[in-house]
Design an enzyme around this catalytic site. Structure first.
Site, PDB file in Angstrom:
ATOM      1  N   HIS A  60       0.831  -1.201   0.000  1.00  0.00           N
ATOM      2  CA  HIS A  60       0.000   0.000   0.000  1.00  0.00           C
ATOM      3  C   HIS A  60       0.871   1.258   0.000  1.00  0.00           C
ATOM      4  O   HIS A  60       0.446   2.319  -0.464  1.00  0.00           O
ATOM      5  CB  HIS A  60      -0.912   0.036   1.238  1.00  0.00           C
ATOM      6  CG  HIS A  60      -2.033  -0.955   1.193  1.00  0.00           C
ATOM      7  ND1 HIS A  60      -1.867  -2.271   1.543  1.00  0.00           N
ATOM      8  CD2 HIS A  60      -3.334  -0.814   0.831  1.00  0.00           C
ATOM      9  CE1 HIS A  60      -3.020  -2.901   1.406  1.00  0.00           C
ATOM     10  NE2 HIS A  60      -3.920  -2.046   0.978  1.00  0.00           N
ATOM     11  N   ASP A  76      -4.271  -6.719  -7.666  1.00  0.00           N
ATOM     12  CA  ASP A  76      -4.557  -6.011  -6.428  1.00  0.00           C
ATOM     13  C   ASP A  76      -4.873  -4.557  -6.820  1.00  0.00           C
ATOM     14  O   ASP A  76      -4.815  -4.183  -7.998  1.00  0.00           O
ATOM     15  CB  ASP A  76      -3.359  -6.104  -5.485  1.00  0.00           C
ATOM     16  CG  ASP A  76      -3.755  -6.031  -4.009  1.00  0.00           C
ATOM     17  OD1 ASP A  76      -4.838  -5.474  -3.709  1.00  0.00           O
ATOM     18  OD2 ASP A  76      -2.980  -6.502  -3.157  1.00  0.00           O
TER      19      ASP A  76
END
Length: 335
Positions: A184, A256
């Site tokens: 992230h 993702d």
């Protein structure tokens, strides 16, 4: 713009949005972009009745336009990653699941609640293997134990979810249990040879394929010995060759979230790599300009490249197959 090209582009996207009820942003996602799916996060979810109404409105709007129903996905792993608040059932998460009976109980209850809420895809289970004494980014989300244990528990979750009508997505291929940085915020690197991954990390994904998992999610990790240029989610060598040929997987391949900091490429480049790799669904999980940029990039590249159109139709037929199998939809003859 050719209608088929727009449809080919849109069905390859799974998009996030703002709001807790049907709104103009969702109208745009469905009518204008013809997105293949949406993904729900905590800010989209208030209660079981609210989610059910939202999902019903999404289905009804798509049907009113004679479009395929949308994949409606959520990350409901239990424990550290639980998007659905009480009164949805709370579970402690994968690290506390130690038997197939516990895995089946989690999946059975979760599937029932997701189905009642109108959600049809769970971006779970995590199939990453965390080595002992490793400060893995996945230590609070992975099943405990070795590759065989993870395989057994994960396959049980997959089979139980799907026998209850909820598509399961195994993640994060080809395995991020050894990584200590969060994609992230960073681009983690795992300098492992294919033989090392085959001995441990790929074992649970092989089990997921045998369990007929609807989907496999590709990580954003950089594996320089597998592809010296691209991280996994943008790598033809990983997202296509390793998944399709080595594992023999013919289900849905998802990225993702492309909003993560591990993706340092512009959206045009990301879409080109997704088309080249034959990835079925690209996730852009937050509303913003990246979504429109991605739609425009896909349509432009599909329009100009006949080879990409042909491979895009293969992906579209795969998407249709799962919508027919799980969403009660029948593809019209003219599609």
């Amino acid at each position: 713009m050719d209608k088929m090209i727009r449809h080919l582009a849109g069905q390859r996207l799974m998009l996030g949005f703002n709001g807790t009820e049907f709104n103009k942003d969702l109208e745009t996602i469905i009518r204008d972009y013809q997105a293949g799916g949406i993904i729900l996060f905590k800010p989209n979810i208030v209660s079981p009745d609210q989610v059910a109404a939202l999902c019903a409105d999404v289905r009804a709007f798509a049907a009113s336009l004679n479009l395929p129903p949308l994949f409606i996905a959520v990350d409901q792993e239990g424990g550290a990653v639980s998007r659905l608040p009480p009164p949805f059932t709370r579970f402690d998460g994968n690290p506390f699941i130690r038997t197939r009976k516990q895995a089946a109980a989690f999946a059975r209850i979760t599937a029932k609640e997701l189905k009642q809420a109108g959600i049809n895809m769970n971006l779970a289970p995590v199939m990453d293997v965390v080595p002992p004494d490793t400060d893995s980014i996945m230590k609070t989300r992975a099943f405990p134990g070795d590759a065989d244990t993870v395989s057994s528990l994960g396959a049980t979750v997959i089979k139980t979810l799907q026998s209850s009508g909820i598509m399961a997505v195994a993640k994060h291929f080809p395995g991020i249990g050894r990584t200590v940085l969060d994609s992230h915020h960073h681009l983690p690197e795992l300098d492992a040879a294919l033989s090392d991954l085959q001995a441990v990390d790929l074992v649970p994904f092989e089990a997921a394929v045998r369990a007929d998992a609807a989907g496999i999610m590709i990580s954003h990790i950089f594996y320089p010995r597998l592809d010296p240029r691209w991280q996994a989610s943008l790598s033809t060598a990983i997202a296509h060759d390793l998944v399709r040929h080595t594992l023999g997987f013919d289900g849905l391949v998802l990225t993702d979230d492309l909003d993560m900091k591990a993706i340092d490429q512009d959206m045009d480049t990301c879409m080109a790599r997704i088309l080249a790799s034959g990835i079925d669904l690209a996730l852009i999980c937050h509303q913003g300009p990246d979504i429109e940029t991605a739609v425009n990039a896909l349509t432009r590249q599909l329009t100009s490249d006949q080879t990409m159109q042909a491979s895009g139709r293969v992906c579209l037929e795969r998407i249709y197959r799962y919508k027919e199998q799980y969403l009660g939809w029948k593809k019209p003859d003219q599609m």
